[in-house]
Motif scaffolding. Sequence first.
Motif, mmCIF file in Angstrom:
data_model
loop_
_atom_site.group_PDB
_atom_site.id
_atom_site.type_symbol
_atom_site.label_atom_id
_atom_site.label_comp_id
_atom_site.label_asym_id
_atom_site.label_seq_id
_atom_site.Cartn_x
_atom_site.Cartn_y
_atom_site.Cartn_z
ATOM 1 N N ARG A 24 38.432 34.721 31.660
ATOM 2 C CA ARG A 24 38.707 33.897 32.839
ATOM 3 C C ARG A 24 39.189 32.504 32.459
ATOM 4 O O ARG A 24 39.441 31.681 33.334
ATOM 5 C CB ARG A 24 37.433 33.764 33.690
ATOM 6 C CG ARG A 24 36.889 35.076 34.209
ATOM 7 C CD ARG A 24 35.610 34.832 34.994
ATOM 8 N NE ARG A 24 34.575 34.250 34.152
ATOM 9 C CZ ARG A 24 33.715 33.325 34.562
ATOM 10 N NH1 ARG A 24 33.784 32.862 35.794
ATOM 11 N NH2 ARG A 24 32.787 32.859 33.752
ATOM 12 N N LYS A 63 39.408 23.758 49.169
ATOM 13 C CA LYS A 63 40.292 23.721 48.011
ATOM 14 C C LYS A 63 39.929 22.560 47.095
ATOM 15 O O LYS A 63 39.485 21.513 47.554
ATOM 16 C CB LYS A 63 41.753 23.602 48.450
ATOM 17 C CG LYS A 63 42.303 24.856 49.108
ATOM 18 C CD LYS A 63 43.788 24.717 49.386
ATOM 19 C CE LYS A 63 44.352 26.015 49.960
ATOM 20 N NZ LYS A 63 45.824 25.926 50.178
ATOM 21 N N CYS A 92 43.651 24.767 44.795
ATOM 22 C CA CYS A 92 43.418 26.100 45.332
ATOM 23 C C CYS A 92 41.946 26.246 45.696
ATOM 24 O O CYS A 92 41.135 25.358 45.424
ATOM 25 C CB CYS A 92 43.826 27.173 44.322
ATOM 26 S SG CYS A 92 42.841 27.146 42.807
ATOM 27 N N ALA A 110 37.718 30.452 44.238
ATOM 28 C CA ALA A 110 37.808 31.864 43.857
ATOM 29 C C ALA A 110 39.191 32.245 43.344
ATOM 30 O O ALA A 110 39.353 33.311 42.733
ATOM 31 C CB ALA A 110 37.441 32.745 45.050
ATOM 32 N N ASP A 111 40.208 31.388 43.588
ATOM 33 C CA ASP A 111 41.583 31.705 43.198
ATOM 34 C C ASP A 111 42.023 31.043 41.908
ATOM 35 O O ASP A 111 43.199 31.130 41.537
ATOM 36 C CB ASP A 111 42.549 31.297 44.322
ATOM 37 C CG ASP A 111 42.333 32.093 45.597
ATOM 38 O OD1 ASP A 111 41.868 33.251 45.496
ATOM 39 O OD2 ASP A 111 42.626 31.559 46.692
ATOM 40 N N PRO A 126 43.192 30.625 38.433
ATOM 41 C CA PRO A 126 43.639 31.578 37.409
ATOM 42 C C PRO A 126 43.153 31.150 36.029
ATOM 43 O O PRO A 126 42.893 29.961 35.789
ATOM 44 C CB PRO A 126 45.166 31.489 37.504
ATOM 45 C CG PRO A 126 45.425 30.098 37.983
ATOM 46 C CD PRO A 126 44.266 29.723 38.866
ATOM 47 N N PRO A 176 52.036 31.731 42.152
ATOM 48 C CA PRO A 176 51.828 32.388 43.458
ATOM 49 C C PRO A 176 51.814 31.373 44.599
ATOM 50 O O PRO A 176 51.443 30.206 44.410
ATOM 51 C CB PRO A 176 50.461 33.063 43.291
ATOM 52 C CG PRO A 176 50.279 33.223 41.816
ATOM 53 C CD PRO A 176 50.974 32.058 41.186
ATOM 54 N N HIS A 210 49.913 30.873 47.096
ATOM 55 C CA HIS A 210 48.663 30.278 47.577
ATOM 56 C C HIS A 210 48.128 29.186 46.649
ATOM 57 O O HIS A 210 47.079 28.606 46.913
ATOM 58 C CB HIS A 210 47.598 31.357 47.758
ATOM 59 C CG HIS A 210 47.225 32.073 46.486
ATOM 60 N ND1 HIS A 210 48.005 33.074 45.942
ATOM 61 C CD2 HIS A 210 46.166 31.935 45.660
ATOM 62 C CE1 HIS A 210 47.441 33.516 44.834
ATOM 63 N NE2 HIS A 210 46.324 32.831 44.639
ATOM 64 N N LEU A 211 48.864 28.897 45.567
ATOM 65 C CA LEU A 211 48.484 27.833 44.645
ATOM 66 C C LEU A 211 49.456 26.665 44.782
ATOM 67 O O LEU A 211 50.661 26.867 44.877
ATOM 68 C CB LEU A 211 48.487 28.335 43.199
ATOM 69 C CG LEU A 211 47.651 29.583 42.886
ATOM 70 C CD1 LEU A 211 47.790 29.943 41.409
ATOM 71 C CD2 LEU A 211 46.191 29.366 43.247
#
Length: 210
Positions: free
Chosen positions: A54, A104, A137, A140-141, A143, A167, A169-170
């Motif tokens: 992660r 966020k 973000c 949970a999003d 990266p 992406p 949503h970022l």
Amino acid sequence: IIKAQSRDKTGKNPAYRLRVKGLVPAVLYGHNFPPIPLSINVAALNAILQPTGRGTGEHVLHKIAIEDRTDIPVKEIMIKELQRDPVTQKILHVDFYTVRMDEKIIVPVRLTITGKAPGVQKGGILQQILREIKIKCFPADIPPSFDVDVSTLEIGQSLHVSALAIPGHLEIHEDLSAPMVSVIAPTVVKEEAPAPEEVAEAPAPAAADK
């Protein structure tokens, strides 16, 4: 879950005594959450800082439980700041920041170089200018990293933040025109020709005796 203990005493001397015992002074704070001084086992802290799938431990979500404060539930947190000794690199202090999963946040994400640059194969030098970029973000999003493919870079070319495939949503919180990686020409060092050796003048012949 990171297990911590609350602490009443703050300052240099109490912090030093904690480190002697193998503990690290810390503080937990966040949005609408008052700061709470903590201590955490240094071995446990080093364990969560190890890189995982992660990402690095500094840039991923963790849970923290304050064992002697049952009135405070387990919190979702991120490591906001690590202070290290400049010589030994031992951790001196850590800031934990509480996050809400429905809000966020702005976090740094590591950049990973992939591919082989043709310019490097021709003698150029790959120079990574940015090691990470900041994005906004939901927790949970986050990266683990972003790949930066350098397989098209020739000598003298660069890849900028705008080239990242992000992406929708970022949100990127960096200058899109900032260079991330470049291939620069090798530096040619010209050696100066050695100076010619001076020829010693022969002594003038002595005058003939009359």
